[in-house]
Design an enzyme around this catalytic site. Structure first.
Site, short mmCIF file in Angstrom:
data_model
loop_
_atom_site.label_atom_id
_atom_site.label_comp_id
_atom_site.label_asym_id
_atom_site.label_seq_id
_atom_site.Cartn_x
_atom_site.Cartn_y
_atom_site.Cartn_z
N PHE A 19 1.56 -3.44 0.80
CA PHE A 19 1.51 -1.69 0.72
C PHE A 19 2.87 -1.24 1.39
CE2 PHE A 19 -3.02 -2.87 0.49
CZ PHE A 19 -3.39 -1.81 -0.67
N ASP A 20 3.48 -0.31 0.53
CA ASP A 20 4.31 0.62 1.30
C ASP A 20 3.29 1.40 2.21
OD1 ASP A 20 6.70 2.34 1.66
OD2 ASP A 20 5.59 3.66 0.53
#
Length: 264
Positions: A19-20
């Site tokens: 995940f960003d």
């Protein structure tokens, strides 16, 4: 006649999901904008607008400040600017950071099914830790990689490759979740599949895309509804395997999970 045993079927791989953070897991872009505005103001630069901030979506804090320092002729070293901006940012997020509900549901679904997960962000490690703890996501996402810990920020793939290394997973077995074009490009360069959820301030059209907006809905293969190559606002996300073109308002945790787990 020599009999030959049939080898057992190969166990399906369990993809890891990277995940960003900012604009993807949490709606922290307004905090980054305010922290940047206050930092520039301290060094005599006024009039920094939200529209200018959107130019830097997906770009790491250090890279952003290097550009702004050069554009405005700021004498202070970039390390000093980073420290000042991080201080302002941490003050803001510790009291008001919020996770996107659909992303929280997605992360919980992945963990329940045994998928390795990590955060790979252009933010500082202190900022990543503060945001995850403030939003209650900390216990879910314990593997965290900051752009400070690698040689190059997005759109280079370094932060995603390091996250995969720490998880012990091959890049080809990773899915990246991103909100900005530089991150989508970094995923492509890393050889990873990508889910794109373009950042959309206040639930409107995704920020940083050309006028004309994007079509609503979830679009497999980076295309537009009905097929074909993406156009207009979807163009920066063309390499994403799954595009939620309307941003967080269109994001569907179950659809994202089904696609990520499928290995397609």
């Amino acid at each position: 006649m020599t009999s030959r045993a049939t080898p057992p079927p190969r166990a399906p791989r369990t993809p890891a999901v990277l995940f960003d953070l900012d604009g993807t897991l949490v709606d922290s872009e307004p905090h980054y904008y305010e922290a940047g505005r206050l930092t520039l103001e301290r060094y005599g630069v006024t009039g920094f607008t939200w529209e200018r901030h959107l130019r830097f979506l997906g770009i790491g804090t250090r890279e952003t400040l290097e550009i702004l320092r050069r554009e405005h002729g700021i004498d202070a070293p970039v390390d000093e600017l980073v420290a000042v901006k991080n201080r302002h940012y941490l003050e803001l997020v510790r009291t008001s950071a919020k996770a996107f509900p659909g992303m929280r549901e997605f992360a919980e679904r992945l963990l329940a099914a045994g998928h390795p997960v990590a955060v790979a962000s252009g933010s500082s490690r202190a900022a990543i830790d503060a945001v995850l703890e403030a939003t209650g996501l900390g216990p879910l996402l314990t593997v965290r990689v900051s752009a400070e810990e690698v040689g190059r920020g997005k759109p280079e793939p370094d932060v995603f490759l390091e996250a995969a290394r720490r998880l012990g997973v091959a890049p080809a077995d990773c899915v990246v979740v991103e909100d900005a074009a530089p991150g989508v490009e970094a995923a492509r360069r890393a050889g990873m599949r990508c889910i794109a959820v373009p950042y959309a301030p206040d639930g409107g059209a995704p920020g940083g895309v050309p006028d004309g907006g994007v079509p609503d809905g979830c679009v497999p293969g980076g295309g537009v509804p009905g097929g074909g190559a993406p156009g207009g606002g979807t163009a920066p996300f063309a390499s994403a395997g799954l595009l939620f073109a309307g941003g967080q308002r269109e994001f569907d945790a179950e659809a994202a999970y089904a696609w990520a787990a499928s290995g397609n």
